[in-house]
Design an enzyme around this catalytic site. Sequence first.
Site, mmCIF file in Angstrom:
data_model
loop_
_atom_site.group_PDB
_atom_site.id
_atom_site.type_symbol
_atom_site.label_atom_id
_atom_site.label_comp_id
_atom_site.label_asym_id
_atom_site.label_seq_id
_atom_site.Cartn_x
_atom_site.Cartn_y
_atom_site.Cartn_z
ATOM 1 C CG ASN A 1 -2.215 -0.824 0.925
ATOM 2 O OD1 ASN A 1 -3.080 -0.409 0.156
ATOM 3 N ND2 ASN A 1 -2.298 -2.007 1.529
ATOM 4 N NE ARG B 1 -1.513 0.190 23.371
ATOM 5 C CZ ARG B 1 -2.545 -0.607 23.608
ATOM 6 N NH1 ARG B 1 -2.446 -1.876 23.353
ATOM 7 N NH2 ARG B 1 -3.649 -0.122 24.114
ATOM 8 C CG MET C 1 0.307 -5.842 10.907
ATOM 9 S SD MET C 1 -1.358 -5.638 10.176
ATOM 10 C CE MET C 1 -2.096 -7.195 10.695
ATOM 11 C CG LEU D 1 -1.980 3.489 16.477
ATOM 12 C CD1 LEU D 1 -2.407 4.540 15.459
ATOM 13 C CD2 LEU D 1 -0.491 3.602 16.761
ATOM 14 C CG ASN E 1 -6.157 0.868 9.757
ATOM 15 O OD1 ASN E 1 -5.030 0.552 9.376
ATOM 16 N ND2 ASN E 1 -7.048 -0.037 10.146
ATOM 17 C CG HIS F 1 -9.799 -3.630 8.714
ATOM 18 N ND1 HIS F 1 -8.961 -4.214 9.636
ATOM 19 C CD2 HIS F 1 -10.864 -4.456 8.587
ATOM 20 C CE1 HIS F 1 -9.510 -5.350 10.069
ATOM 21 N NE2 HIS F 1 -10.668 -5.513 9.448
ATOM 22 C CB SER G 1 -13.178 -0.371 5.454
ATOM 23 O OG SER G 1 -14.137 -1.391 5.307
ATOM 24 C CD GLU H 1 -15.473 0.584 18.747
ATOM 25 O OE1 GLU H 1 -16.084 -0.396 18.324
ATOM 26 O OE2 GLU H 1 -15.919 1.758 18.724
ATOM 27 C CG LEU H 2 -8.957 -3.623 16.776
ATOM 28 C CD1 LEU H 2 -7.618 -3.124 16.265
ATOM 29 C CD2 LEU H 2 -8.839 -5.049 17.271
ATOM 30 C CG ASP H 3 -9.681 -3.011 12.931
ATOM 31 O OD1 ASP H 3 -8.798 -2.194 12.603
ATOM 32 O OD2 ASP H 3 -9.459 -4.229 13.101
ATOM 33 C CD GLU I 1 -5.949 -4.082 1.391
ATOM 34 O OE1 GLU I 1 -5.118 -3.318 1.909
ATOM 35 O OE2 GLU I 1 -6.081 -5.278 1.733
HETATM 36 C C1 GAR Z 1 -3.221 -5.033 3.850
HETATM 37 O O1 GAR Z 1 -4.066 -6.051 3.373
HETATM 38 C C2 GAR Z 1 -3.926 -4.194 4.884
HETATM 39 O O2 GAR Z 1 -5.273 -3.970 4.596
HETATM 40 C C3 GAR Z 1 -3.781 -5.061 6.102
HETATM 41 O O3 GAR Z 1 -2.476 -5.571 6.042
HETATM 42 C C4 GAR Z 1 -2.085 -5.651 4.666
HETATM 43 C C5 GAR Z 1 -0.805 -4.881 4.497
HETATM 44 O O4 GAR Z 1 -0.285 -5.059 3.205
HETATM 45 N N1 GAR Z 1 -3.986 -4.316 7.306
HETATM 46 C C6 GAR Z 1 -4.462 -4.834 8.429
HETATM 47 O O5 GAR Z 1 -4.753 -6.010 8.533
HETATM 48 C C7 GAR Z 1 -4.611 -3.854 9.568
HETATM 49 N N2 GAR Z 1 -5.107 -4.511 10.744
HETATM 50 P P1 GAR Z 1 0.916 -4.141 2.691
HETATM 51 O O6 GAR Z 1 1.954 -4.134 3.796
HETATM 52 O O7 GAR Z 1 1.412 -4.826 1.464
HETATM 53 O O8 GAR Z 1 0.355 -2.771 2.417
#
Ligand code: GAR
Length: 210
Positions: free
Chosen positions: A14, A65, A90, A93, A107, A109, A136, A143-145, A174
Amino acid sequence: ALRIAVLASGRGSNLQAILDAIAKGDLAAEVVGVFSDRPRALALERARAAGVPALALEPRNFADRAAFDEHLFHRIDETRPDLIVCAGYMRLLGAAVVNQRRGRIINIHPSLLPAFKGLRTHQQALDNGASEHGASVHFVTAELDGGPVITHAAVPVMADDDADRLAERVLALEHPLLLATLRLFAAGRVTLDDSHIRLDGIALAAPLRL
Ligand code: GAR
């Protein structure tokens, strides 16, 4: 141009999509820094290859944290970003750093939120017999996601899908989803107030489907 700081833990596809779009003149933005919780993240190499400052901080070097987040966001703030983009970051926060930056952290997701929060979203979609899945982009809250969803993009789930094939189909979507969303920010078209996301000043009743 919109000043973007990117948080990434891994592969960084991304991030690469953002860097490529900027290089091609397809996104009026500048990546001012890339930040990771993993020193070996490929995302850091991608940043350096594009001439973007990249920094990894290791959580185990901090007491907890909150201490990690404080230091990380101190370094992020030094790059004076308009927007902070979590792109495959991952780690949770903490509420302190998130609440101080309401409307300025987003973010991506890999599910159609509010469905399938957390990890292993593609397997969750298969296990639940979903006919449609996707990705999304949402504002990050404590709140997580769970923060307000700005944009959605959907793909069909095929009868013979496994989690890897589904993940691949979603990932292809994405990148354009994230870029389209960032273009809205770069044009100053998206804001978040106490209760609503606004597009061109008008409250969104539902996420935009791109
Ligand atoms: C992506 O699929 C993103 O949506 C997901 O991790 C991947 C990262 O790919 N994010 C999550 O799961 C967030 N909890 P990338 O490092 O190749 O962009």
